[in-house]
Design a protein around this motif. Structure first.
Motif, PDB file in Angstrom:
ATOM      1  N   VAL A   1       0.853  -1.187   0.000  1.00  0.00           N
ATOM      2  CA  VAL A   1       0.000   0.000   0.000  1.00  0.00           C
ATOM      3  C   VAL A   1       0.887   1.236   0.000  1.00  0.00           C
ATOM      4  N   VAL A   2       0.641   2.150  -0.940  1.00  0.00           N
ATOM      5  CA  VAL A   2       1.354   3.425  -1.010  1.00  0.00           C
ATOM      6  C   VAL A   2       0.333   4.537  -0.763  1.00  0.00           C
ATOM      7  N   CYS A   3       0.562   5.365   0.252  1.00  0.00           N
ATOM      8  CA  CYS A   3      -0.386   6.420   0.647  1.00  0.00           C
ATOM      9  C   CYS A   3       0.280   7.780   0.503  1.00  0.00           C
ATOM     10  N   ASP A   4      -0.528   8.764   0.195  1.00  0.00           N
ATOM     11  CA  ASP A   4      -0.018  10.129   0.038  1.00  0.00           C
ATOM     12  C   ASP A   4      -1.101  11.114   0.492  1.00  0.00           C
ATOM     13  N   ILE A   5      -0.721  12.064   1.368  1.00  0.00           N
ATOM     14  CA  ILE A   5      -1.672  13.063   1.856  1.00  0.00           C
ATOM     15  C   ILE A   5      -2.021  14.011   0.713  1.00  0.00           C
ATOM     16  N   ASP A   6      -3.300  14.249   0.509  1.00  0.00           N
ATOM     17  CA  ASP A   6      -3.758  15.069  -0.608  1.00  0.00           C
ATOM     18  C   ASP A   6      -3.455  16.547  -0.357  1.00  0.00           C
ATOM     19  N   ASN A   7      -2.912  17.180  -1.397  1.00  0.00           N
ATOM     20  CA  ASN A   7      -2.676  18.639  -1.385  1.00  0.00           C
ATOM     21  C   ASN A   7      -1.898  19.065  -0.142  1.00  0.00           C
ATOM     22  N   PHE A   8      -0.871  18.278   0.199  1.00  0.00           N
ATOM     23  CA  PHE A   8      -0.131  18.580   1.424  1.00  0.00           C
ATOM     24  C   PHE A   8       0.701  19.848   1.292  1.00  0.00           C
ATOM     25  N   LYS A   9       1.218  20.118   0.120  1.00  0.00           N
ATOM     26  CA  LYS A   9       1.982  21.355  -0.060  1.00  0.00           C
ATOM     27  C   LYS A   9       1.076  22.564   0.144  1.00  0.00           C
ATOM     28  N   ARG A  10      -0.167  22.444  -0.358  1.00  0.00           N
ATOM     29  CA  ARG A  10      -1.114  23.547  -0.154  1.00  0.00           C
ATOM     30  C   ARG A  10      -1.379  23.744   1.340  1.00  0.00           C
ATOM     31  N   TYR A  11      -1.441  22.635   2.093  1.00  0.00           N
ATOM     32  CA  TYR A  11      -1.654  22.731   3.541  1.00  0.00           C
ATOM     33  C   TYR A  11      -0.479  23.445   4.196  1.00  0.00           C
ATOM     34  N   ASN A  12       0.750  23.055   3.848  1.00  0.00           N
ATOM     35  CA  ASN A  12       1.928  23.693   4.432  1.00  0.00           C
ATOM     36  C   ASN A  12       1.991  25.175   4.077  1.00  0.00           C
ATOM     37  N   ASP A  13       1.658  25.486   2.832  1.00  0.00           N
ATOM     38  CA  ASP A  13       1.686  26.888   2.421  1.00  0.00           C
ATOM     39  C   ASP A  13       0.655  27.710   3.189  1.00  0.00           C
ATOM     40  N   SER A  14      -0.471  27.078   3.571  1.00  0.00           N
ATOM     41  CA  SER A  14      -1.539  27.799   4.253  1.00  0.00           C
ATOM     42  C   SER A  14      -1.308  27.905   5.760  1.00  0.00           C
TER      43      SER A  14
ATOM     44  N   ARG B   1       3.996  -3.854   8.459  1.00  0.00           N
ATOM     45  CA  ARG B   1       5.057  -2.861   8.650  1.00  0.00           C
ATOM     46  C   ARG B   1       4.682  -1.588   7.909  1.00  0.00           C
ATOM     47  N   ALA B   2       4.930  -0.461   8.563  1.00  0.00           N
ATOM     48  CA  ALA B   2       4.612   0.841   7.969  1.00  0.00           C
ATOM     49  C   ALA B   2       5.864   1.707   7.986  1.00  0.00           C
ATOM     50  N   PHE B   3       6.043   2.486   6.900  1.00  0.00           N
ATOM     51  CA  PHE B   3       7.202   3.350   6.756  1.00  0.00           C
ATOM     52  C   PHE B   3       6.750   4.721   6.253  1.00  0.00           C
ATOM     53  N   ARG B   4       7.492   5.729   6.647  1.00  0.00           N
ATOM     54  CA  ARG B   4       7.375   7.046   5.995  1.00  0.00           C
ATOM     55  C   ARG B   4       8.603   7.194   5.110  1.00  0.00           C
ATOM     56  N   ILE B   5       8.389   7.235   3.808  1.00  0.00           N
ATOM     57  CA  ILE B   5       9.522   7.194   2.882  1.00  0.00           C
ATOM     58  C   ILE B   5       9.907   8.566   2.370  1.00  0.00           C
ATOM     59  N   GLY B   6       9.254   9.595   2.836  1.00  0.00           N
ATOM     60  CA  GLY B   6       9.646  10.935   2.447  1.00  0.00           C
ATOM     61  C   GLY B   6       8.457  11.858   2.308  1.00  0.00           C
ATOM     62  N   GLY B   7       8.598  13.093   2.846  1.00  0.00           N
ATOM     63  CA  GLY B   7       7.530  14.066   2.694  1.00  0.00           C
ATOM     64  C   GLY B   7       6.243  13.551   3.290  1.00  0.00           C
ATOM     65  N   GLU B   8       5.162  13.512   2.488  1.00  0.00           N
ATOM     66  CA  GLU B   8       3.870  13.071   2.959  1.00  0.00           C
ATOM     67  C   GLU B   8       3.516  11.687   2.426  1.00  0.00           C
ATOM     68  N   GLU B   9       4.505  10.885   2.030  1.00  0.00           N
ATOM     69  CA  GLU B   9       4.243   9.576   1.421  1.00  0.00           C
ATOM     70  C   GLU B   9       4.575   8.456   2.407  1.00  0.00           C
ATOM     71  N   PHE B  10       3.669   7.479   2.499  1.00  0.00           N
ATOM     72  CA  PHE B  10       3.810   6.357   3.414  1.00  0.00           C
ATOM     73  C   PHE B  10       3.659   5.052   2.638  1.00  0.00           C
ATOM     74  N   VAL B  11       4.292   4.001   3.161  1.00  0.00           N
ATOM     75  CA  VAL B  11       4.208   2.663   2.557  1.00  0.00           C
ATOM     76  C   VAL B  11       3.857   1.671   3.662  1.00  0.00           C
ATOM     77  N   VAL B  12       2.914   0.767   3.368  1.00  0.00           N
ATOM     78  CA  VAL B  12       2.532  -0.293   4.300  1.00  0.00           C
ATOM     79  C   VAL B  12       2.679  -1.632   3.575  1.00  0.00           C
ATOM     80  N   LEU B  13       3.332  -2.601   4.232  1.00  0.00           N
ATOM     81  CA  LEU B  13       3.452  -3.960   3.727  1.00  0.00           C
ATOM     82  C   LEU B  13       2.627  -4.864   4.647  1.00  0.00           C
ATOM     83  N   SER B  14       1.725  -5.644   4.051  1.00  0.00           N
ATOM     84  CA  SER B  14       0.822  -6.492   4.831  1.00  0.00           C
ATOM     85  C   SER B  14       0.871  -7.911   4.278  1.00  0.00           C
ATOM     86  N   ALA B  15       1.109  -8.859   5.191  1.00  0.00           N
ATOM     87  CA  ALA B  15       1.163 -10.268   4.789  1.00  0.00           C
ATOM     88  C   ALA B  15      -0.259 -10.841   4.751  1.00  0.00           C
TER      89      ALA B  15
END
Length: 499
Positions: free
Chosen positions: A345-358, A384-398
């Motif tokens: 699973v690859v997750c990414d927070i939507d419009n995160f740069k806009r949030y930081n700018d605001s 297992r869950a990882f934050r691989i950079g910025g607002e992106e996350f990765v989850v590995l599930s067996a």
């Protein structure tokens, strides 16, 4: 009877002072080593990320510099790429054409949000104006057939003149807040006064050139202050404990202390306390020996914790980039070797740069913590869950079926949505887009293939409107199935998709 003294100090006082200095040296040395290790690790990580973001462009830029192709250097796609590099503030491209031996210079500055030439001179403007004016005169006298071609040349000359004038004006009106460091290619420099990272990368064209990039690393300096504060607190606690130990042992004989001091001169990782007879004593010497062992054990624990922290994302508590690079593929390969299905699973927070700018980066960090907590709440002990950079996350599930992965990924998305964190105006609340891949246990599949497919699904979820889950599974033919689940506008996987 008065104690024997030398130069006004009693033996106990001499022992106390000497051992206090020794303990302080050990504490300061260990604290400095820990600080340097933590800081250097963080700096190396930031530098590696910065270099990796620029390296893919070096070849194309070198070709453009070799041919003095300014259109290629300043094309919108390249500008968009630079704007998309997190924390890139400034980029200066310099080189020499391989064919005309003329200088080439192009500059990008995020504050201005454009690229322009830096090698324009007044002579270039004079020449460009003469070419345009000459074409203008020829255009007046030209006949119909020739007039079309001259009109095209005149328009191009006018545009070239406009670009030259704009570039010269931008160079003259925008002095740089940094001084260019004297760096050889492939080296870097930290400027604490501006909290910036300066990197130079050599171009590969024949006549050479370089990229000078400036990155904003203010967040790294904030982290450095936190590291220093924690180390100082721990050092003070260790020093306080050491003072008590020294006071207790200075009232006894010197020989056992010298023997103990010889242990302290050993490398911490190689200390063997099993051969220390003072540990069996019940007097102050025995207490000192046991306290010394306790300090060494605590130091070993701290070193172990330091190594653990280097594998953990400090902000979120999830696995960090280093842990991801070391463990993710190994976990994927292990489950595949055991014949188990696995979900990525690859997750990414939507419009995160806009949030930081605001709201600012501090509020953005709070959002990252909330999302990490939501992920931790949803996943199980075997995931297992990882934050691989910025607002992106990765989850590995067996997991064993795609519907299990569906429920996990959908719960992740819903958990973040349920927090109802206010986003910027007209953006609603903070949401997360998800791309997920389920790989059957009976097919051959590399981790890189799975990640690329999950990342592509995440991108599709973004295009489809965000706050969506895009999920597919690899079939027995080792290709993604045609069934893609688009949440929230879809149903869970149907029966034929579970196989």
């Amino acid at each position: 009877m008065k104690e024997l003294s030398t130069r006004g100090l009693s033996i106990n006082q001499m022992m106390f002072v000497s051992h206090l200095l020794l303990v302080m040296i050990i504490i300061i040395g260990m604290s400095a080593a820990r600080y340097n290790s933590e800081w250097n690790t963080r700096v190396a990580s930031v530098v590696d990320i910065a270099r990796h973001t620029l390296t893919p462009t070096v070849h194309d830029i070198s070709l453009a510099v070799a041919g003095r192709n300014y259109s290629q250097l300043t094309m919108p796609a390249r500008q968009k790429y630079f704007r998309g590099i997190k924390d890139l503030v400034f980029l200066d491209i310099r080189g020499m054409s391989d064919y005309s031996d003329l200088p080439v210079g192009v500059r990008y500055w995020r504050e201005i949000r454009t690229m322009w030439r830096t090698d324009v001179t007044e002579d270039d403007l004079v020449t460009a104006r003469e070419v345009r004016d000459g074409l203008s005169r020829s255009l007046v006298e030209a006949k119909d057939r020739k007039r079309v071609k001259l009109q095209y040349l005149f328009n191009k000359a006018s545009e070239d003149l406009r670009v030259l004038e704009s570039s010269l004006r931008l160079s003259q009106c925008n002095p740089l807040p940094w001084s260019e460091p004297d760096l050889p290619p492939q080296k870097y420099l930290l400027q604490p006064e501006t909290e910036t990272l300066h990197i130079k990368i050599a171009l590969t064209n024949e006549n050479g050139g370089s990229l000078w990039a400036v990155f904003d690393i203010s967040g790294l300096y904030l982290l450095r202050n936190e590291i220093a504060r924690d180390i100082v607190i721990e050092a003070l606690l260790a020093l306080s404990a050491s003072l008590l130990i020294i006071w207790a042992v200075t009232v006894r004989v010197v020989a056992p202390i010298r023997r103990l001091a010889s242990y302290m001169s050993h490398d911490l990782e190689k200390m063997d306390f099993s051969a220390m007879p003072e540990l069996k004593r019940q007097d102050e010497i025995g207490a000192l020996a046991r306290m010394l062992k306790m300090l060494a054990d605590k130091a070993r624990v701290q070193l172990t914790e330091l190594r653990r922290r280097s594998d953990t994302d400090v902000l979120t508590g999830l696995g960090g980039r280093r842990s991801y690079e070391n463990d993710a593929q190994a976990l994927f390969d292990r489950e595949r070797y055991l014949g188990n299905g696995i979900g990525l699973v690859v997750c990414d927070i939507d419009n995160f740069k806009r949030y930081n700018d605001s709201f600012g980066h501090r509020r953005g960090d709070d959002v990252l913590r909330v999302v990490a907590q939501a992920i931790t709440t949803v996943i199980s002990d075997k995931d297992r869950a990882f934050r691989i950079g910025g607002e992106e996350f990765v989850v590995l599930s067996a997991c064993q079926h795609s519907d299990e992965l569906y429920r996990l990924a959908e719960n992740l998305r819903k958990q973040v949505e349920s927090k109802n964190l206010p986003h910027a105006r007209d953006m609603g609340t903070v949401t997360m887009s998800v791309g997920a891949i389920f790989a059957h246990p009976d097919i051959e599949l590399s981790y890189e293939q799975a990640f690329e497919q999950a990342d592509a699904l995440l991108y599709e979820a973004k295009i489809a409107g965000r706050n969506r889950l895009r999920l597919c599974q690899f079939s027995e033919t080792n290709t993604p199935s045609n069934t893609v689940f688009d949440v929230p506008h879809c149903q869970p996987p149907c029966e034929q998709d579970k196989d």
